[in-house]
Motif scaffolding. Sequence first.
Motif, PDB file in Angstrom:
ATOM      1  N   ASP A 196       0.835  -1.208   0.000  1.00  0.00           N
ATOM      2  CA  ASP A 196       0.000   0.000   0.000  1.00  0.00           C
ATOM      3  C   ASP A 196       0.866   1.253   0.000  1.00  0.00           C
ATOM      4  O   ASP A 196       0.469   2.294  -0.500  1.00  0.00           O
ATOM      5  N   VAL A 197       2.035   1.135   0.615  1.00  0.00           N
ATOM      6  CA  VAL A 197       2.984   2.251   0.657  1.00  0.00           C
ATOM      7  C   VAL A 197       4.375   1.663   0.418  1.00  0.00           C
ATOM      8  O   VAL A 197       4.727   0.636   1.009  1.00  0.00           O
ATOM      9  N   ILE A 198       5.145   2.288  -0.453  1.00  0.00           N
ATOM     10  CA  ILE A 198       6.496   1.802  -0.741  1.00  0.00           C
ATOM     11  C   ILE A 198       7.489   2.901  -0.378  1.00  0.00           C
ATOM     12  O   ILE A 198       7.276   4.069  -0.715  1.00  0.00           O
ATOM     13  N   ALA A 199       8.549   2.533   0.333  1.00  0.00           N
ATOM     14  CA  ALA A 199       9.566   3.521   0.680  1.00  0.00           C
ATOM     15  C   ALA A 199      10.941   3.008   0.275  1.00  0.00           C
ATOM     16  O   ALA A 199      11.316   1.877   0.594  1.00  0.00           O
ATOM     17  N   ALA A 214      15.174   6.175  -8.225  1.00  0.00           N
ATOM     18  CA  ALA A 214      14.498   4.869  -8.177  1.00  0.00           C
ATOM     19  C   ALA A 214      13.037   5.036  -7.766  1.00  0.00           C
ATOM     20  O   ALA A 214      12.141   4.387  -8.315  1.00  0.00           O
ATOM     21  N   ALA A 215      12.798   5.935  -6.800  1.00  0.00           N
ATOM     22  CA  ALA A 215      11.428   6.164  -6.331  1.00  0.00           C
ATOM     23  C   ALA A 215      10.568   6.760  -7.449  1.00  0.00           C
ATOM     24  O   ALA A 215       9.427   6.349  -7.655  1.00  0.00           O
ATOM     25  N   ARG A 216      11.152   7.714  -8.164  1.00  0.00           N
ATOM     26  CA  ARG A 216      10.406   8.337  -9.276  1.00  0.00           C
ATOM     27  C   ARG A 216      10.068   7.297 -10.334  1.00  0.00           C
ATOM     28  O   ARG A 216       8.946   7.231 -10.835  1.00  0.00           O
ATOM     29  N   SER A 229      -7.613   2.592 -13.359  1.00  0.00           N
ATOM     30  CA  SER A 229      -8.299   1.753 -12.366  1.00  0.00           C
ATOM     31  C   SER A 229      -8.653   2.604 -11.150  1.00  0.00           C
ATOM     32  O   SER A 229      -8.069   3.656 -10.909  1.00  0.00           O
ATOM     33  N   GLU A 230      -9.625   2.114 -10.418  1.00  0.00           N
ATOM     34  CA  GLU A 230     -10.112   2.843  -9.236  1.00  0.00           C
ATOM     35  C   GLU A 230      -9.231   2.589  -8.019  1.00  0.00           C
ATOM     36  O   GLU A 230      -9.377   3.241  -7.005  1.00  0.00           O
ATOM     37  N   ARG A 231      -8.368   1.592  -8.153  1.00  0.00           N
ATOM     38  CA  ARG A 231      -7.669   1.138  -6.956  1.00  0.00           C
ATOM     39  C   ARG A 231      -6.674   2.171  -6.435  1.00  0.00           C
ATOM     40  O   ARG A 231      -6.234   3.076  -7.133  1.00  0.00           O
ATOM     41  N   TRP A 232      -6.325   1.978  -5.187  1.00  0.00           N
ATOM     42  CA  TRP A 232      -5.307   2.787  -4.516  1.00  0.00           C
ATOM     43  C   TRP A 232      -3.970   2.530  -5.207  1.00  0.00           C
ATOM     44  O   TRP A 232      -3.550   1.387  -5.353  1.00  0.00           O
ATOM     45  N   ILE A 233      -3.332   3.577  -5.644  1.00  0.00           N
ATOM     46  CA  ILE A 233      -2.015   3.421  -6.261  1.00  0.00           C
ATOM     47  C   ILE A 233      -0.963   3.684  -5.195  1.00  0.00           C
ATOM     48  O   ILE A 233      -0.912   4.771  -4.616  1.00  0.00           O
ATOM     49  N   PRO A 234      -0.154   2.667  -4.878  1.00  0.00           N
ATOM     50  CA  PRO A 234       0.805   2.834  -3.782  1.00  0.00           C
ATOM     51  C   PRO A 234       1.759   3.994  -4.043  1.00  0.00           C
ATOM     52  O   PRO A 234       2.424   4.013  -5.074  1.00  0.00           O
ATOM     53  N   PRO A 235       1.826   4.951  -3.136  1.00  0.00           N
ATOM     54  CA  PRO A 235       2.806   6.017  -3.286  1.00  0.00           C
ATOM     55  C   PRO A 235       4.205   5.480  -3.032  1.00  0.00           C
ATOM     56  O   PRO A 235       4.385   4.540  -2.243  1.00  0.00           O
ATOM     57  N   VAL A 236       5.191   6.036  -3.703  1.00  0.00           N
ATOM     58  CA  VAL A 236       6.578   5.621  -3.506  1.00  0.00           C
ATOM     59  C   VAL A 236       7.360   6.812  -2.959  1.00  0.00           C
ATOM     60  O   VAL A 236       7.425   7.863  -3.585  1.00  0.00           O
TER      61      VAL A 236
END
Length: 330
Positions: A196-199, A214-216, A229-236
């Motif tokens: 759900d969240v990527i760091a 890499a995050a970008r 899509s409607e889904r939550w896109i994990p922020p990086v």
Amino acid sequence: MARPVDVPALVAGVRDGRRAAVARAITLVESTLPAHRAAARELLEAVAVPGSLSSTRVGISGVPGVGKSTFIEALGTRLTAQGHRVGVLAVDPSSVRSGGSVLGDKTRMLKLAADPHAYIRPSPAAGTLGGVARATTQAMLVLEAAGYDVVLVETVGVGQSEVTVAGMVDTFCFLTLARTGDQLQGIKKGILEIADVIAVNKADGELLGESRGAARELSGALRMVYRGSERWIPPVLTCSALEESGVDEVWAEIARHRDHLGPEGLTHKRAGQQLDFMWALVRDELSERLRRSPGVTAIRDEVRAAVLAGQLAAPLAADRILAAYDADQR
Ligand code: GDP
């Protein structure tokens, strides 16, 4: 013979948030002794508050060395400073296989371990992954009953344990590094589906620029994959657990994910997890009964030898095992 457990006293101790009682209660829910399991059920029934959403359950995952314990230490001490009470649990697949552990090392998270508002519990040492998951889920309920409003569940990045942990938390946070070798491919596809969240951790010193890049890159790729899509896109995000930079931002994204779910979504998610957990418990118990079945025990070696020798096809062998098990039930 196991000593009888004074469940009401334990319940009172947990509700008061007494550490010794919490420790004993978690030991009880981790126990596989039949007498303990009955007491554990009684305890959980007394302390659990069904439908309560007052706690925040977060999974923290990543390969060994990515900085999970450094990150949890940084995040945990910030949260306790803000008035939260933080519980840390671990699901360690290496302890399942070998009895040794990657996560159990006592010298980790020294500051948090000494923090009166935090409680750290290493992974249960043995059993199946299902057994460890059951113990951890129940330990989480004990911690919540004792007033820990944030529960962090740590796991090592090896396949099934991550899926297992994702199945018991509200938000699953994946830590990675800029130099994973082959960048995007270095992150298994399955992880991206449950994160759900990527760091990107260790974004400091000479790795800062590379980490941001890499995050970008990963963030762009995810947006492409989920476009429309409607889904939550994990922020990086990038962070440095060591320098404690970006840690607040990761927590803010965890909170945003929780807000995105909303009370209804969260209730729905947890209900689905309970259902999955129910079937996992049933499967666990069935395989345990299969293992104990006298009928199966009587033919196991012979069937095994026949399969290994190529004299018996696997489907027929399975039928024989199941028939022996069924015969026990009659
Ligand atoms: P874990 O195995 O995932 O729990 O990783 P640890 O938290 O034990 O960290 C592994 C090593 O990486 C330790 O030597 C840490 O000091 C170091 N480390 C952790 N986070 C960072 C970070 O943000 N930046 C840098 N430079 N080193 C870090």
